[in-house]
Write a protein that holds these residues in place. Structure first.
Motif, PDB file in Angstrom:
ATOM      1  N   VAL A 241       8.708  -0.615   6.909  1.00  0.00           N
ATOM      2  CA  VAL A 241       8.917  -0.669   5.465  1.00  0.00           C
ATOM      3  C   VAL A 241       7.655  -0.137   4.806  1.00  0.00           C
ATOM      4  O   VAL A 241       6.547  -0.511   5.197  1.00  0.00           O
ATOM      5  N   TYR A 242       7.824   0.715   3.809  1.00  0.00           N
ATOM      6  CA  TYR A 242       6.683   1.309   3.104  1.00  0.00           C
ATOM      7  C   TYR A 242       6.693   0.902   1.638  1.00  0.00           C
ATOM      8  O   TYR A 242       7.759   0.779   1.029  1.00  0.00           O
ATOM      9  N   ASP A 243       5.479   0.728   1.085  1.00  0.00           N
ATOM     10  CA  ASP A 243       5.390   0.417  -0.339  1.00  0.00           C
ATOM     11  C   ASP A 243       5.284   1.712  -1.143  1.00  0.00           C
ATOM     12  O   ASP A 243       5.328   2.828  -0.578  1.00  0.00           O
ATOM     13  N   LEU A 244       5.139   1.579  -2.447  1.00  0.00           N
ATOM     14  CA  LEU A 244       5.145   2.731  -3.340  1.00  0.00           C
ATOM     15  C   LEU A 244       3.991   3.697  -3.079  1.00  0.00           C
ATOM     16  O   LEU A 244       4.088   4.878  -3.386  1.00  0.00           O
ATOM     17  N   SER A 245       2.900   3.201  -2.496  1.00  0.00           N
ATOM     18  CA  SER A 245       1.768   4.088  -2.190  1.00  0.00           C
ATOM     19  C   SER A 245       1.774   4.562  -0.737  1.00  0.00           C
ATOM     20  O   SER A 245       0.803   5.150  -0.269  1.00  0.00           O
TER      21      SER A 245
ATOM     22  N   VAL B  86      18.243  -5.697   9.554  1.00  0.00           N
ATOM     23  CA  VAL B  86      18.404  -6.025   8.130  1.00  0.00           C
ATOM     24  C   VAL B  86      18.462  -7.530   7.901  1.00  0.00           C
ATOM     25  O   VAL B  86      17.966  -8.026   6.884  1.00  0.00           O
ATOM     26  N   ARG B  87      19.028  -8.279   8.834  1.00  0.00           N
ATOM     27  CA  ARG B  87      19.038  -9.743   8.694  1.00  0.00           C
ATOM     28  C   ARG B  87      17.615 -10.280   8.726  1.00  0.00           C
ATOM     29  O   ARG B  87      17.221 -11.113   7.905  1.00  0.00           O
ATOM     30  N   GLU B  88      16.828  -9.794   9.684  1.00  0.00           N
ATOM     31  CA  GLU B  88      15.443 -10.250   9.792  1.00  0.00           C
ATOM     32  C   GLU B  88      14.632  -9.855   8.560  1.00  0.00           C
ATOM     33  O   GLU B  88      13.807 -10.643   8.092  1.00  0.00           O
ATOM     34  N   LEU B  89      14.831  -8.662   8.015  1.00  0.00           N
ATOM     35  CA  LEU B  89      14.132  -8.272   6.785  1.00  0.00           C
ATOM     36  C   LEU B  89      14.452  -9.232   5.648  1.00  0.00           C
ATOM     37  O   LEU B  89      13.567  -9.636   4.901  1.00  0.00           O
ATOM     38  N   SER B  90      15.708  -9.586   5.535  1.00  0.00           N
ATOM     39  CA  SER B  90      16.114 -10.523   4.490  1.00  0.00           C
ATOM     40  C   SER B  90      15.474 -11.893   4.691  1.00  0.00           C
ATOM     41  O   SER B  90      14.910 -12.469   3.755  1.00  0.00           O
ATOM     42  N   GLU B  91      15.534 -12.401   5.918  1.00  0.00           N
ATOM     43  CA  GLU B  91      14.996 -13.730   6.214  1.00  0.00           C
ATOM     44  C   GLU B  91      13.474 -13.789   6.107  1.00  0.00           C
ATOM     45  O   GLU B  91      12.923 -14.773   5.618  1.00  0.00           O
ATOM     46  N   GLU B  92      12.798 -12.748   6.576  1.00  0.00           N
ATOM     47  CA  GLU B  92      11.339 -12.799   6.698  1.00  0.00           C
ATOM     48  C   GLU B  92      10.579 -12.332   5.463  1.00  0.00           C
ATOM     49  O   GLU B  92       9.495 -12.842   5.186  1.00  0.00           O
ATOM     50  N   VAL B  93      11.126 -11.336   4.743  1.00  0.00           N
ATOM     51  CA  VAL B  93      10.377 -10.797   3.611  1.00  0.00           C
ATOM     52  C   VAL B  93      11.211 -10.583   2.352  1.00  0.00           C
ATOM     53  O   VAL B  93      10.729 -10.004   1.379  1.00  0.00           O
ATOM     54  N   GLY B  94      12.458 -11.025   2.371  1.00  0.00           N
ATOM     55  CA  GLY B  94      13.275 -10.991   1.162  1.00  0.00           C
ATOM     56  C   GLY B  94      13.816  -9.641   0.756  1.00  0.00           C
ATOM     57  O   GLY B  94      14.252  -9.472  -0.380  1.00  0.00           O
TER      58      GLY B  94
ATOM     59  N   GLY C 221      13.598   4.548   1.372  1.00  0.00           N
ATOM     60  CA  GLY C 221      12.859   4.426   0.123  1.00  0.00           C
ATOM     61  C   GLY C 221      11.505   3.764   0.251  1.00  0.00           C
ATOM     62  O   GLY C 221      10.996   3.535   1.345  1.00  0.00           O
ATOM     63  N   ARG C 222      10.934   3.482  -0.883  1.00  0.00           N
ATOM     64  CA  ARG C 222       9.644   2.797  -0.997  1.00  0.00           C
ATOM     65  C   ARG C 222       9.876   1.534  -1.804  1.00  0.00           C
ATOM     66  O   ARG C 222      10.709   1.497  -2.694  1.00  0.00           O
ATOM     67  N   TRP C 223       9.079   0.510  -1.534  1.00  0.00           N
ATOM     68  CA  TRP C 223       9.289  -0.798  -2.137  1.00  0.00           C
ATOM     69  C   TRP C 223       8.066  -1.239  -2.915  1.00  0.00           C
ATOM     70  O   TRP C 223       6.935  -0.916  -2.538  1.00  0.00           O
ATOM     71  N   ASP C 224       8.293  -1.986  -3.966  1.00  0.00           N
ATOM     72  CA  ASP C 224       7.205  -2.590  -4.716  1.00  0.00           C
ATOM     73  C   ASP C 224       6.595  -3.674  -3.837  1.00  0.00           C
ATOM     74  O   ASP C 224       7.290  -4.619  -3.443  1.00  0.00           O
TER      75      ASP C 224
ATOM     76  N   ALA D 231       7.241  -7.267  -4.554  1.00  0.00           N
ATOM     77  CA  ALA D 231       8.597  -7.795  -4.360  1.00  0.00           C
ATOM     78  C   ALA D 231       8.816  -8.303  -2.939  1.00  0.00           C
ATOM     79  O   ALA D 231       9.839  -8.910  -2.642  1.00  0.00           O
ATOM     80  N   VAL D 232       7.860  -8.038  -2.062  1.00  0.00           N
ATOM     81  CA  VAL D 232       7.975  -8.444  -0.660  1.00  0.00           C
ATOM     82  C   VAL D 232       7.210  -9.757  -0.499  1.00  0.00           C
ATOM     83  O   VAL D 232       6.002  -9.815  -0.725  1.00  0.00           O
ATOM     84  N   ILE D 233       7.944 -10.802  -0.119  1.00  0.00           N
ATOM     85  CA  ILE D 233       7.375 -12.152  -0.087  1.00  0.00           C
ATOM     86  C   ILE D 233       7.548 -12.755   1.302  1.00  0.00           C
ATOM     87  O   ILE D 233       8.655 -12.729   1.858  1.00  0.00           O
ATOM     88  N   PRO D 234       6.472 -13.306   1.888  1.00  0.00           N
ATOM     89  CA  PRO D 234       6.614 -13.915   3.217  1.00  0.00           C
ATOM     90  C   PRO D 234       7.514 -15.150   3.167  1.00  0.00           C
ATOM     91  O   PRO D 234       7.396 -15.973   2.272  1.00  0.00           O
TER      92      PRO D 234
END
Length: 136
Positions: free
Chosen positions: A12-16, A48-56, A91-94, A97-100
């Motif tokens: 997963v990549y952020d905006l920068s 995708v399940r793990e992304l949802s569970e681990e970082v929202g 895409g890129r993510w803010d 918005a990514v929360i442990p």
């Protein structure tokens, strides 16, 4: 004989353009978000399940792009190898918005060119994924 665990992991990549790495509770190594598929799940569905569970982050399995499948040394389990199916999220993510969540103790965003500055990255990341990402 070593145990072998099947896992899915997602870049997963952020905006920068920084890569997300996570450290799970009770461990010392940073790695991709991801984990073991549940019964009947495809590797992408597990990712995708793990992304949802681990970082929202909420994605559809069909949106993941396969980078590769590698077998390497598990970072946090003795006498164990992992067979990892690794994807890239679209895409890129803010970064804010990514929360442990779940078992994630810490997040760290990392520029790919700075990876050599860290001595706490999981073997899958340093031996297989980062060399592949640098070629891309």
């Amino acid at each position: 004989m070593k145990n072998v665990l099947k896992v899915s992991a997602v870049c997963v990549y952020d905006l920068s353009g920084r890569l997300l790495t996570v450290r799970k509770q009770g461990t010392t190594k940073f790695m991709h978000p991801g984990g073991k598929p549940e019964r009947g799940e495809t590797a992408a569905e597990a990712g995708v399940r793990e992304l949802s569970e681990e970082v929202g982050l909420h994605l559809a399995a069909v949106d993941l792009e396969l980078i590769g499948v590698w077998t390497g040394t598990a970072a946090n389990e003795a006498n164990t190898d992992i067979e990892a199916t690794v994807f890239t999220a679209p895409g890129r993510w803010d970064a804010d918005a990514v929360i442990p969540a779940a078992e994630i103790a810490e997040l760290r965003w990392m520029h790919l060119e700075a990876a050599a500055d860290f001595d706490d990255l999981a073997p899958l990341l340093t031996e297989y994924v980062l060399p592949r990402l640098h070629k891309a």
